[in-house]
Design a protein around this motif. Structure first.
Motif, short mmCIF file in Angstrom:
data_model
loop_
_atom_site.label_atom_id
_atom_site.label_comp_id
_atom_site.label_asym_id
_atom_site.label_seq_id
_atom_site.Cartn_x
_atom_site.Cartn_y
_atom_site.Cartn_z
N SER A 79 5.93 64.90 -40.17
CA SER A 79 7.21 64.43 -39.67
C SER A 79 7.98 63.55 -40.66
O SER A 79 9.13 63.22 -40.41
CB SER A 79 7.01 63.65 -38.37
N ILE A 80 7.35 63.17 -41.77
CA ILE A 80 8.05 62.31 -42.72
C ILE A 80 9.00 63.14 -43.58
O ILE A 80 8.91 64.36 -43.65
CB ILE A 80 7.06 61.53 -43.62
N SER A 81 9.92 62.46 -44.24
CA SER A 81 10.96 63.14 -45.01
C SER A 81 10.41 63.76 -46.29
O SER A 81 9.34 63.36 -46.77
CB SER A 81 12.06 62.14 -45.37
N PRO A 82 11.10 64.76 -46.84
CA PRO A 82 10.65 65.36 -48.11
C PRO A 82 10.53 64.34 -49.24
O PRO A 82 9.63 64.46 -50.09
CB PRO A 82 11.75 66.39 -48.42
N SER A 136 9.66 61.16 -48.98
CA SER A 136 8.40 60.44 -48.76
C SER A 136 7.21 61.30 -49.16
O SER A 136 6.25 60.79 -49.76
CB SER A 136 8.28 60.03 -47.29
N LYS A 137 7.27 62.58 -48.85
CA LYS A 137 6.18 63.48 -49.25
C LYS A 137 6.07 63.56 -50.78
O LYS A 137 4.97 63.60 -51.33
CB LYS A 137 6.41 64.87 -48.67
N ARG A 155 14.88 55.17 -46.84
CA ARG A 155 15.15 56.56 -46.48
C ARG A 155 14.11 57.20 -45.56
O ARG A 155 14.18 58.39 -45.29
CB ARG A 155 15.30 57.40 -47.74
N GLU A 156 13.10 56.42 -45.15
CA GLU A 156 12.09 56.99 -44.26
C GLU A 156 12.27 56.45 -42.85
O GLU A 156 11.93 55.29 -42.58
CB GLU A 156 10.68 56.67 -44.78
#
Length: 484
Positions: free
Chosen positions: A454-457, A459-460, A411-412
Motif C-alpha cells: 500500500s505504500i507509494s512507489p 517509498s518502495k 510523500r508517504e
C-alpha cells in the motif's frame, strides 16, 4: 548483519579475488577455525589491510593508505581475548565487537544531530533507522573504519551544533585519524565561525562595526579557526611524518623479524617493505612528502577522471543510486532556497528575525551539510573509484539519511496517518488512534515494510535501495565478490 554474513559465508564459496591476502602464519586451533567460520566474512577486501596493520604495524608501503586509529583500537581490544587464539582471530572478534558498538552509537549521534538541525523529531528518528539499515551496512559491521568514522563525525557535528566547540574539535581531530576525508570537516568550523561573525555584523550596534573593534574580532575569529583546523589536521600530518621516518629515514630498522612468506609476497606483488635496503620511494624526495596520495596514485590509480573507462560502466551503475540521491538532495535544497544558497547562508533571513527559522530538510541549518555532501559526491565521482561512493557518503554525510527521511515524511501518506510530524499534521511522533491496539510497530521502517503493497512507489524505491544494497553487500562483500 553479523548473523547474515555468517550464514552467507558458510553457504557461498569465496570468489578468487585479486586482492591483498597475506599468508596465514602459525597453526590454527579449533577455536580459530570457529571464529573464522562465524566472522571470516568481516575480514574481506580492505579489512585485510586493517587486520594486517593491527597485527604487524605498517610493514608494507601500500598499507599507509589506511590511517591508524582503527587498527590501533583493534590491537588494544585484542588483549581482551584468550592468548590461545591466533592474532587474526582475536582481531576479528575485536572488530565485530567494536563496530557493533560504534554503529549503534553512530545511529544515536545521527539522531541527536538530526533533532538539532532538522528540528523534527520523527524525521531525525526515521533517518537514524535508515542509517541502521543503510546501503553501506556491511562496511559498518566488517573490519573497516566506517563505523568509527561515522560515530566520530556525527558526534562532532552534533557537539558543534550545541556550541561545544572544543569537544567538537577533539572529535573531528580523532575522525581525521580514522579516515583521510575527515580533513574536509574543518570546513564546518570555518563556516560556523564565519557565519557567526557575519550575523553579528548584521545585527550589531554601530560601535560593533567600528574598525578597531572589528579588526579585533576578525583576528580572534581567524586565530580560533586556525587553531581548530590545525588540530583537525594534526593526526593526519603526524601519520605522514611517521611514514616518512618508517620508509625514508636513513638506516631505518624494523622492530620485528619479517617472516619469509611475507617477504615472498612482497617480492611477488611488488610491495615495498619498511626498513629494507634499496632506493628510497619517490615520494620521499617531494617537498612535502605525503605517502597517502602517493599510495592512492601508484597502487590504486586514483586520480581525476582516471576511472572514466568503458570497462568501469558496471561500477558506475553500482554508484548510480547514491549519485542520483545525492544530486536530487542538492537540487531540492537549492531550488527551495535559491537566495539562501547564493548568499552562502550568511544573510539574516526574515524567519530568523522573527525568531522562528524554518525547520526540516529545507531549513537554513541544513545548508552546510548539503554543501559538504555535494562536495564529497563530486570528488568521489570524478576522482575516486566510483563504486565506493555508497560507503564514502554513507559514513560521512547525514544527508544520505536526512533526504530520504524527508521524502518519506513528505510523500508517504502512511506516515501522515501514523501521526508523525509532517507539515500537514504537525503532530508529534506516535501511533494514530486507528492504529493503537493493532500491533502496529513504532519502528517507522518496519511499519512501511509491513504495508509494502500500500505504500507509494517512491517509498518502495527508497526502501528497496536501502534493503537491496544492505543485503547484497552481505552476500557479495563477505565472499570476496566485487562490491561498493
Amino acid at each position: 548483519s553479523l548473523v547474515f554474513q555468517a550464514v552467507f559465508n558458510l553457504l557461498i564459496p569465496d570468489h578468487s579475488a585479486d586482492a591483498f591476502s597475506p599468508p596465514r602464519l602459525g597453526s590454527r586451533g579449533p577455536w580459530d577455525a570457529l571464529v573464522e567460520r562465524l566472522l571470516g566474512g568481516l575480514g574481506r577486501w580492505d579489512a585485510e589491510h586493517f587486520l594486517f596493520i593491527a597485527e604487524r604495524g605498517y610493514l608494507l608501503e601500500h598499507n599507509c593508505a589506511f590511517l591508524p586509529l582503527f587498527p590501533l583500537s583493534l590491537r588494544a581490544l585484542a588483549c581482551l581475548w584468550p592468548p590461545q587464539l591466533q592474532p587474526r582471530s582475536r582481531l576479528l572478534l575485536s572488530a565485530a565487537l567494536l563496530n557493533a558498538l560504534l554503529s549503534v552509537l553512530a545511529a544515536a549521534a545521527l539522531y541527536g544531530l538530526g533533532r538539532a538541525v532538522l528540528r523534527r523529531r520523527a524525521e531525525a528518528f526515521l533517518a537514524a533507522l535508515l542509517f541502521s539499515l543503510g546501503p553501506a551496512g556491511v562496511f559498518m559491521a566488517a573490519a573497516y573504519s566506517e563505523s568509527m568514522f561515522a560515530f566520530l563525525a556525527f558526534s562532532a557535528m552534533w557537539q558543534l551544533e550545541k556550541g561545544q566547540s572544543w569537544l567538537s574539535g577533539l572529535l573531528f581531530s580523532l575522525a581525521s585519524g580514522a579516515r583521510a576525508n575527515g580533513l574536509i570537516n574543518a570546513g564546518f568550523f570555518l563556516y560556523s565561525r564565519g557565519k557567526r561573525f557575519a550575523l553579528q555584523l548584521q545585527v550589531g550596534s554601530a560601535s560593533v562595526r567600528k574598525l578597531p573593534l572589528m579588526w579585533k574580532q576578525v583576528l580572534s575569529l581567524a586565530s580560533s579557526a586556525a587553531l581548530m583546523c590545525a588540530g583537525i589536521f594534526l593526526p593526519f600530518a603526524l601519520f605522514q611524518y611517521y611514514a616518512y621516518v618508517r620508509f625514508c629515514g636513513p638506516g631505518t630498522g624494523l622492530d620485528q623479524t619479517v617472516p619469509e612468506p611475507l617477504l615472498q609476497l612482497a617480492r611477488d606483488k611488488g610491495y615495498r617493505v619498511a626498513g629494507m635496503d634499496g632506493a628510497k620511494p619517490p615520494w620521499c624526495s617531494q617537498r612535502f612528502p605525503v605517502v597517502y596520495s602517493y599510495v592512492q596514485d601508484t597502487y590504486w590509480n586514483v586520480g581525476f577522471l582516471r576511472y572514466f573507462e568503458l570497462r568501469q560502466i558496471p561500477n558506475f551503475l553500482l554508484a548510480l543510486p547514491v549519485t542520483l540521491l545525492g544530486s536530487w538532495a542538492a537540487w531540492t535544497y537549492v531550488s527551495t532556497n535559491p537566495r539562501h544558497c547564493l548568499t552562502l547562508g550568511l544573510e539574516r533571513s526574515k524567519s530568523q528575525e522573527k525568531g522562528k527559522p524554518r525547520d526540516g530538510f529545507c531549513g537554513p541549518a541544513t545548508f552546510v551539510y548539503v554543501v559538504h555532501a555535494t562536495a564529497l559526491l563530486a570528488f568521489g565521482f570524478f576522482c575516486m573509484h566510483v563504486q565506493v561512493l555508497t560507503r564514502f557518503l554513507g559514513s560521512s554525510s547525514p544527508i544520505l539519511y536526512w533526504f530520504p527521511a524527508h521524502l518519506l515524511q513528505e510523500r508517504e501518506p502512511l506516515l501522515w496517518s501514523a501521526g508523525t510530524d509532517n507539515p500537514a499534521s504537525g503532530k508529534p511522533l506516535g501511533k494514530s488512534p486507528s492504529s493503537r491496539g493493532k500491533g502496529t510497530s513504532d519502528n517507522l521502517v518496519v511499519r512501511l515494510l509491513l504495508n509494502w503493497r500500500s505504500i507509494s512507489p517512491l517509498s518502495k524505491s527508497i526502501l528497496g535501495f536501502f534493503l537491496c544494497y544492505w543485503l547484497l553487500g552481505l552476500i557479495l562483500h563477505c565472499n570476496f565478490f566485487p562490491w561498493t
